[in-house]
Design an enzyme around this catalytic site. Structure first.
Site, PDB file in Angstrom:
ATOM      1  N   GLU A 111      -1.047  -2.388  -6.640  1.00 27.13           N
ATOM      2  CA  GLU A 111      -1.887  -1.365  -7.265  1.00 27.13           C
ATOM      3  C   GLU A 111      -1.039  -0.239  -7.825  1.00 27.13           C
ATOM      4  O   GLU A 111      -1.227   0.245  -8.925  1.00 27.13           O
ATOM      5  CB  GLU A 111      -2.809  -0.723  -6.213  1.00 27.13           C
ATOM      6  CG  GLU A 111      -3.862  -1.609  -5.670  1.00 27.13           C
ATOM      7  CD  GLU A 111      -4.576  -0.929  -4.520  1.00 27.13           C
ATOM      8  OE1 GLU A 111      -5.780  -1.163  -4.373  1.00 27.13           O
ATOM      9  OE2 GLU A 111      -3.937  -0.162  -3.772  1.00 27.13           O
TER      10      GLU A 111
ATOM     11  N   GLY B 219       2.367   4.652   1.545  1.00 27.43           N
ATOM     12  CA  GLY B 219       2.683   5.121   2.889  1.00 27.43           C
ATOM     13  C   GLY B 219       4.145   4.907   3.210  1.00 27.43           C
ATOM     14  O   GLY B 219       4.834   4.129   2.551  1.00 27.43           O
TER      15      GLY B 219
ATOM     16  N   ASN C   8      -9.387   8.358   4.327  1.00 31.01           N
ATOM     17  CA  ASN C   8      -9.432   8.283   2.867  1.00 31.01           C
ATOM     18  C   ASN C   8     -10.508   7.283   2.440  1.00 31.01           C
ATOM     19  O   ASN C   8     -11.531   7.671   1.916  1.00 31.01           O
ATOM     20  CB  ASN C   8      -8.068   7.884   2.309  1.00 31.01           C
ATOM     21  CG  ASN C   8      -6.997   8.919   2.641  1.00 31.01           C
ATOM     22  OD1 ASN C   8      -7.274  10.114   2.718  1.00 31.01           O
ATOM     23  ND2 ASN C   8      -5.781   8.469   2.854  1.00 31.01           N
TER      24      ASN C   8
ATOM     25  N   GLY D 136       0.835  -1.197   0.000  1.00 27.41           N
ATOM     26  CA  GLY D 136       0.000   0.000   0.000  1.00 27.41           C
ATOM     27  C   GLY D 136       0.867   1.243   0.000  1.00 27.41           C
ATOM     28  O   GLY D 136       2.087   1.176   0.080  1.00 27.41           O
TER      29      GLY D 136
ATOM     30  N   VAL E 236       5.574   3.453   5.725  1.00 25.68           N
ATOM     31  CA  VAL E 236       5.992   2.144   6.220  1.00 25.68           C
ATOM     32  C   VAL E 236       6.212   1.174   5.058  1.00 25.68           C
ATOM     33  O   VAL E 236       7.248   0.517   4.966  1.00 25.68           O
ATOM     34  CB  VAL E 236       4.960   1.562   7.211  1.00 25.68           C
ATOM     35  CG1 VAL E 236       5.402   0.188   7.670  1.00 25.68           C
ATOM     36  CG2 VAL E 236       4.794   2.481   8.404  1.00 25.68           C
TER      37      VAL E 236
END
Lengths: 508, 508
Positions: free
Chosen positions: B289, B266, B379, B264, B268
């Site tokens: 993605e 971010g 979000n 994802g 991290v």
């Protein structure tokens, strides 16, 4: 003699042993994987013999199955304290008590995922598999009985296999199974099903004859399904669903033969399927886990063309009817492994219409399928998430209240989430149907309050929602009051007296 | 002239219009579908021109995209009150405020599902699609830019199409797209991807030239990604994940090239991917993605063999590097429609390792990805459920606390459930990693309390769990206290003062 004819590989006949001796192969601490899916095709001798022994020598095992077992096996094993860990599903009252009091560990998991978890080593290695069969082929391969469940992966992974040949199941059942092993990462195969009736595998479970450690003969029917007749409530719910589907056909979003139907176990699902018999729908198909009485009724009514499942779980009368008329049903049924019936891949490709039962539902459409008041498990999530997450239309049904109206099944916030609002399209109670598709959370709340909640709770629920909206947010809640209804229930015996309500100014 | 060369079908050149004129095609109440996925490949002229007009004439539209937009478009449209309904994802602060105050409706949905919902008529019909492109072929088909998102299904379903040809993106990008339309029920096709780098479709989006209502030229880069550098916390989290993966290799459950990674957005996830550059892993692949800076760093480090995604969303420096060296990356990348990158079918077949960010996590491993204190959306769920539900290993990462330690991200019960414990395998904070695979709920609680919670909250959390266990159940909770930490936060500004604790006898 008749029995021996069911072992086509004659070198295996010297492995015939009594159930008690087979149970002797199960040692304390072992991981045992046993056939059985919703009471069908389960071990009827060896597990029970082990349970009797465990009462004396206090042996404990990990028990993995397809789903729930019949023959009161789970009750007896739990009572004998013979299970340390149980997975992936059970539906027995005694075992439930032992689970909720932490006397045994229970991993309740998505029924489509156990096979993968076993193959990848997430669970400990299987020492012994116990598989009910109608016969053993020359090559050692096993023809299952009334369920497939996880049996194929159990046999593939187990160090030893015990086979229970059940002569109460006619050999003519051979041909209804479709065994497909999808392989392991990184070589997992495409599951090439593009229509419900498509056969993709073999008729028996491959088994190295060397692995077969014992063959036990039994002659015992599956425990019958409890079929509760439709009542006023379930008939209303079924009526709303049938009307909804008719409207979808009228709107051009479905044809008269709909899309493959999945129906969970329970009287509501049963009532819905019965409703199809008197409907204008035709050439229906099922892509489900369990084939129940209603599937065979729909075959007989000429409404159902094909049904794919992982087990046949029917009443005593229907059991007899199926086996007396196997030729009538045989080419319309396939029983497959549960990682195929419940695979995200196939369900999303076929566009299944899933009908499952909720324990409770909240104003935003989140569903609790498994935990009473958020803590005590009823049965488990079963296959409901496999279908809800991947179906074209995911329907959840529940009565709006229970326990004489003291409990509302539509609540401000569910006490346990098995299915998030993203996986819930339609919620139906005997009050009405809420179509949540294409709605934002606040619109969902309005639809559920308007259509699904019992009138005795409508004002309370609308009051909660109104207060929550004053706080704002995409999904308004009053967190410190979200579970007040359960507190009421706990202290007063009913969710109905809700002292919070009198404090809300200006609502309703 | 250079511009005109990007329109291979010369009959289309008379459709070139200014952005303002194209925006004039958008009428009040229309449903507009626009390209764009995580700020990449979005409309850079027409939507903004519409927003300016809407300030004057108060037009409002439904806006459907791939995911979030760049260019502050969502902020400007929200500020102009130009959106009545937004889906399926946004990540803008202004729009978020408007959503949480119910000034506009927002359907936050699984990013892999929007295409199906559009095809089946769950959402209203698309009036106009706006698609950013590098060029238009002779047959009308459109070559997208830095994202594919939902553009292919938008073009297929829209009544009219407006194309924004962005000359800031070199035509040489053609070839990195793989457009596959999976069809509609009951004829939905197998998605035949069996390896990350496998091309299954075409290089451009089919489009009937008759549908093209306007062509607008732009010359503008994508809004750059905000790349936050790794810090002590994120480096620790990355370290735990890398150690976990090394142990999986050592245990024989993974090979040195792991399985396809999804990460994802971010800091991290970015830190984890950076960690791979200095690891012993090799021949890695991504099935994700979004391709971020870290993907290109891993290519350059020789660690990554192939990356499949739906967009390239990178920093300004990386953007330049990618386009200056396209030949270096071009045969190692495919950009696909988001219903392919996020399809349950492909993710479950490939056995993806998913790494996503949690807002909060509870003691049983349920995850909130989207709602602050259960009510206000941050979000949205994005693609996290598509991957968490279907991956081989589903990892969620979060810092153990935030806001100077006043908020614990590990809580007794999450205030909103996006991912149930069934879809969460690993939880990691800077305190440590909890491997929840093969554990029953009470074991999960012990692992999370031991490994993940911040020391400042450990005693409180252990106290809650101990009190819950006294009540019993498969998943023990004290419902009336489950959200007390949020009440503390609301009234005192910190979760830390927890008056309940002093009442618990005999714990810790």
């Amino acid at each position: 003699m008749e029995n021996l004819a069911r072992i086509k590989n004659k070198t295996l006949t010297d492995k015939i042993i009594p159930a008690k001796e087979a149970a002797g192969l199960i040692q304390n601490g072992m991981v045992v994987a046993a056939s059985g899916f919703t009471k069908s095709g389960d071990s009827k001798a060896v597990l029970l013999a082990f349970g009797e022994r465990a009462q004396i020598d206090h042996s404990q095992i990990t028990l993995i199955t397809g789903a729930s077992l019949g023959q009161d096996t789970d009750a007896k094993l739990a009572a004998a304290n013979a299970i340390s860990l149980r997975l992936p599903f059970q539906a027995d009252a005694t075992m439930r008590r032992h689970i909720n009091s932490a006397q045994l560990l229970y991993i309740d998991e998505n029924l489509g995922e156990t096979a993968m978890h076993l193959k990848t080593g997430v669970f400990p290695a299987i020492d012994i598999a116990i598989i009910e069969a109608v016969c053993i082929h020359e090559d050692g391969s096993i023809v299952p009985t009334t369920s497939v469940g996880n049996s194929a992966v159990f046999v593939a992974l187990a160090k030893k296999v015990i086979i229970e040949i059940n002569t109460a199941v006619p050999e003519e059942i051979e041909g209804i199974h479709d065994i497909f092993l999808s392989g392991s990462y990184p070589e997992k195969a495409i599951i090439p099903i593009t229509s419900v009736g498509q056969r993709i595998g073999t008729g028996s479970i491959p088994c190295d004859p060397e692995k077969i450690a014992g063959i036990v003969f039994t002659h015992k029917k599956d425990s019958p399904a409890d079929i509760q007749p439709a009542d006023n409530t379930t008939s209303k719910i079924a009526g709303y669903i049938l009307d909804f589907l008719k409207n979808e056909v009228a709107a051009g979003r479905l044809t008269q033969s709909l899309l493959p139907i999945q129906a969970g176990i329970g009287k509501v699902a049963n009532a819905v399927l019965q409703g199809f018999a008197n409907s204008d729908f035709e050439h229906l198909t099922m892509y489900s886990e369990v084939l129940q009485d209603s599937a065979f009724d729909l075959f007989d009514a000429g409404k159902l063309d094909f049904a794919s499942g992982s087990s046949i779980t029917v009443s005593e009368a229907c059991y007899q009817r199926v086996f007396d008329n196997l030729e009538r049903y045989k080419d319309k049924i396939l029983l497959r492994p549960q990682d195929i019936t419940n695979s995200a891949e196939v369900i999303s490709r076929l566009g299944t219409i899933a009908i499952n039962t909720a324990l409770e539902c909240d104003i935003y459409g989140n569903i609790n399928s498994s935990h009473i008041a958020g803590t005590h498990i009823m049965n488990g999530i079963g296959g409901s998430a496999d279908f809800a997450q991947n179906s074209y239309i995911s329907i959840f049904v529940t009565e709006s209240t229970c326990k004489g109206g003291t409990i509302s099944r539509i609540v401000p916030m569910v006490s346990h989430v098995d299915h998030s609002e993203h996986d819930v399209d339609i919620v139906v109670t005997e009050q009405g149907l809420a179509d949540l598709r294409g709605l934002a959370p606040r619109q969902k709340a309005e639809a559920i309050i308007k259509n699904c909640v019992h009138p005795d709770y409508r004002e309370m629920l609308a009051g909660y929602y109104a207060e929550a909206c004053e706080r704002g947010g995409q999904t308004p809640h009053v967190l410190e009051k979200a579970f007040d209804w359960y507190k009421n229930l706990r202290t007063t015996g009913t969710m109905q007296r809700q002292p919070v309500l009198t404090e809300i100014p200006g609502t309703n």
